[in-house]
Design a protein around this motif. Structure first.
Motif, PDB file in Angstrom:
ATOM      1  N   MET A 111       0.828  -1.215   0.000  1.00 34.50           N
ATOM      2  CA  MET A 111       0.000   0.000   0.000  1.00 34.50           C
ATOM      3  C   MET A 111       0.862   1.265   0.000  1.00 34.50           C
ATOM      4  O   MET A 111       0.485   2.266  -0.603  1.00 34.50           O
ATOM      5  N   GLU A 112       2.021   1.236   0.669  1.00 27.61           N
ATOM      6  CA  GLU A 112       2.936   2.391   0.608  1.00 27.61           C
ATOM      7  C   GLU A 112       3.353   2.635  -0.845  1.00 27.61           C
ATOM      8  O   GLU A 112       3.370   3.769  -1.322  1.00 27.61           O
ATOM      9  N   LYS A 113       3.699   1.537  -1.527  1.00 31.09           N
ATOM     10  CA  LYS A 113       4.125   1.630  -2.931  1.00 31.09           C
ATOM     11  C   LYS A 113       2.995   2.237  -3.783  1.00 31.09           C
ATOM     12  O   LYS A 113       3.225   3.074  -4.659  1.00 31.09           O
TER      13      LYS A 113
ATOM     14  N   PRO B  97       1.889   8.831  -8.425  1.00 29.78           N
ATOM     15  CA  PRO B  97       1.312  10.160  -8.668  1.00 29.78           C
ATOM     16  C   PRO B  97      -0.223  10.147  -8.595  1.00 29.78           C
ATOM     17  O   PRO B  97      -0.856   9.123  -8.889  1.00 29.78           O
ATOM     18  N   ALA B  98      -0.782  11.299  -8.230  1.00 31.34           N
ATOM     19  CA  ALA B  98      -2.245  11.409  -8.065  1.00 31.34           C
ATOM     20  C   ALA B  98      -2.982  11.015  -9.344  1.00 31.34           C
ATOM     21  O   ALA B  98      -4.021  10.339  -9.296  1.00 31.34           O
ATOM     22  N   GLU B  99      -2.425  11.396 -10.517  1.00 29.62           N
ATOM     23  CA  GLU B  99      -3.147  11.085 -11.766  1.00 29.62           C
ATOM     24  C   GLU B  99      -3.213   9.575 -12.025  1.00 29.62           C
ATOM     25  O   GLU B  99      -4.169   9.071 -12.602  1.00 29.62           O
TER      26      GLU B  99
ATOM     27  N   SER C 176      -2.020   8.569   4.178  1.00 32.80           N
ATOM     28  CA  SER C 176      -1.874   9.986   4.523  1.00 32.80           C
ATOM     29  C   SER C 176      -0.426  10.391   4.291  1.00 32.80           C
ATOM     30  O   SER C 176       0.490   9.749   4.813  1.00 32.80           O
ATOM     31  N   ASP C 177      -0.230  11.447   3.502  1.00 30.80           N
ATOM     32  CA  ASP C 177       1.112  11.869   3.082  1.00 30.80           C
ATOM     33  C   ASP C 177       1.744  12.753   4.156  1.00 30.80           C
ATOM     34  O   ASP C 177       1.462  13.943   4.254  1.00 30.80           O
TER      35      ASP C 177
END
Length: 363
Positions: free
Chosen positions: A67-69, A74-76, A211-212
């Motif tokens: 999940m980290e990966k 990128p958001a797109e 969460s970033d």
């Protein structure tokens, strides 16, 4: 206050032997006390730490690594997995979509202001700045009135291990919830399968959040505003970054510390319905605390990911089953507050409030 840890191994061993020999788990001395302890903790604290030999720290790590990966993409790329027309009940929910109930529920805001200062939650400024991935776990009904709550899964490109990792961790966590649900039923004086029979083919959701902390790692940032969960029971593996606060039934706020190899279980709104308020849906928030900041520093020094992943699973009552107080809870003076309602209908009402079904509103 530290939450006690319940080891499920003795129950699982006896339940397994009982299933083979037709023995009733109720008759085994010592086990009844353990079941009473589970129901007491769910009632008084709305939360429970458990150790399940089938859910290992290695399983949790493998899931979080993947999940980290994913969240680091990128958001797109991530938006390709977005399904707003299915109420975000599968695929990804981008940050800035889900609105915490404490932002829109005026009655709740009044209660918050009345709390002692040290137990008040942090009030969010807007929608949650967290991403979430929704993955259905387990068989779905072939016929249901609530198709969008039981939709097909979404798999991102470039993750060949995705389905196996999600299903494996998801099934293991559901097994832990089922054991706790049986123990709670016994502890509450209901038939052992009172809850689990209603969970069959439920729209269970493995719903990890991301969460970033690189962007939002300032102390006091609210990732998930004060809320309850609308489902039956919620289970989490241990996150690599602390920050979860829960509220006990007596209004006391505690920061949860999940020991390595343990799982956290919390009560949702559906168990409140089934027990006529004997259990209440546990309130909680996820915020950046001093302990989160320390974990961020350590992760930076060790060159690890700064995405905070929670491996949350929402276990549900089946969409077409009816929510109503069970057994002796139907005689409770509070039972009239919990009228019969189809679980799927209840979920749709709740999703509207939190902006995941077209209307503004909960979590």
């Amino acid at each position: 206050m530290e939450l006690p840890v319940i080891d499920l191994a003795p129950y699982l061993a006896i339940a397994d032997a009982g299933n083979r020999e037709g023995e009733s788990t109720k008759r085994v001395s010592g086990l009844t006390e353990l079941c009473h302890e589970v129901s007491r903790l769910l009632k008084e604290t709305g939360a429970l730490l458990v150790k399940d030999p089938r859910c290992t720290a290695e399983d949790n790590d493998r899931f979080i690594d993947m999940m980290e990966k994913y969240f680091e993409k990128p958001a797109e790329f991530k938006r390709l997995q977005e399904r707003p027309f299915l109420h975000y009940q599968v695929g990804v929910t981008p940050e800035g979509v889900e609105v915490p109930r404490s932002l829109v529920d005026e009655e709740m805001q009044e209660k918050l202001r009345a709390m002692p200062k040290e137990h008040q939650p942090l009030i969010p400024k807007g929608p949650d700045p967290k991403w979430r991935y929704m993955w259905r776990v387990g068989p779905r009904p072939s016929k249901t009135r609530f198709q969008e709550l039981n939709s097909e899964p979404v798999i991102p490109e470039g993750f060949p291990e995705w389905k196996e990792t999600m299903d494996s961790w998801g099934y293991k966590m559901i097994s832990a919830i089922e054991a706790v649900a049986e123990m709670a039923a016994i502890g509450f004086g209901l038939p052992k399968d009172a809850f689990t029979s209603l969970m069959k083919q439920g729209p269970h959701l493995l719903a990890p959040t991301g969460s970033d902390l690189k962007r939002y790692g300032q102390e006091g940032t609210v990732f998930a505003g004060y809320h309850y969960d609308l489902n039956f029971l919620t289970i989490h593996g241990r996150s690599r970054f602390p920050g979860l606060n829960i509220w006990l039934r007596n209004g006391q706020k505690i920061e949860v510390k999940v020991p390595i190899g343990c799982l956290l279980i919390q009560t949702g709104k559906q168990i409140e319905w089934l027990t006529a308020g004997e259990c209440t849906a546990g309130m909680h928030e996820v915020v950046v605390t001093k302990r989160t900041i320390d974990a961020i520093k350590l992760a930076s020094e060790q060159n690890r990911s700064l995405w905070r992943v929670s491996s949350t699973l929402f276990a549900h009552i089946a969409s077409d089953a009816v929510l109503k107080p069970l057994g002796h809870f139907a005689e409770s003076p509070l039972a009239s507050k919990y009228p019969s309602i189809c679980a799927g209908e209840f979920v749709e009402q709740e999703l509207s409030v939190i902006n995941l079904k077209g209307n503004k509103g909960e979590s």
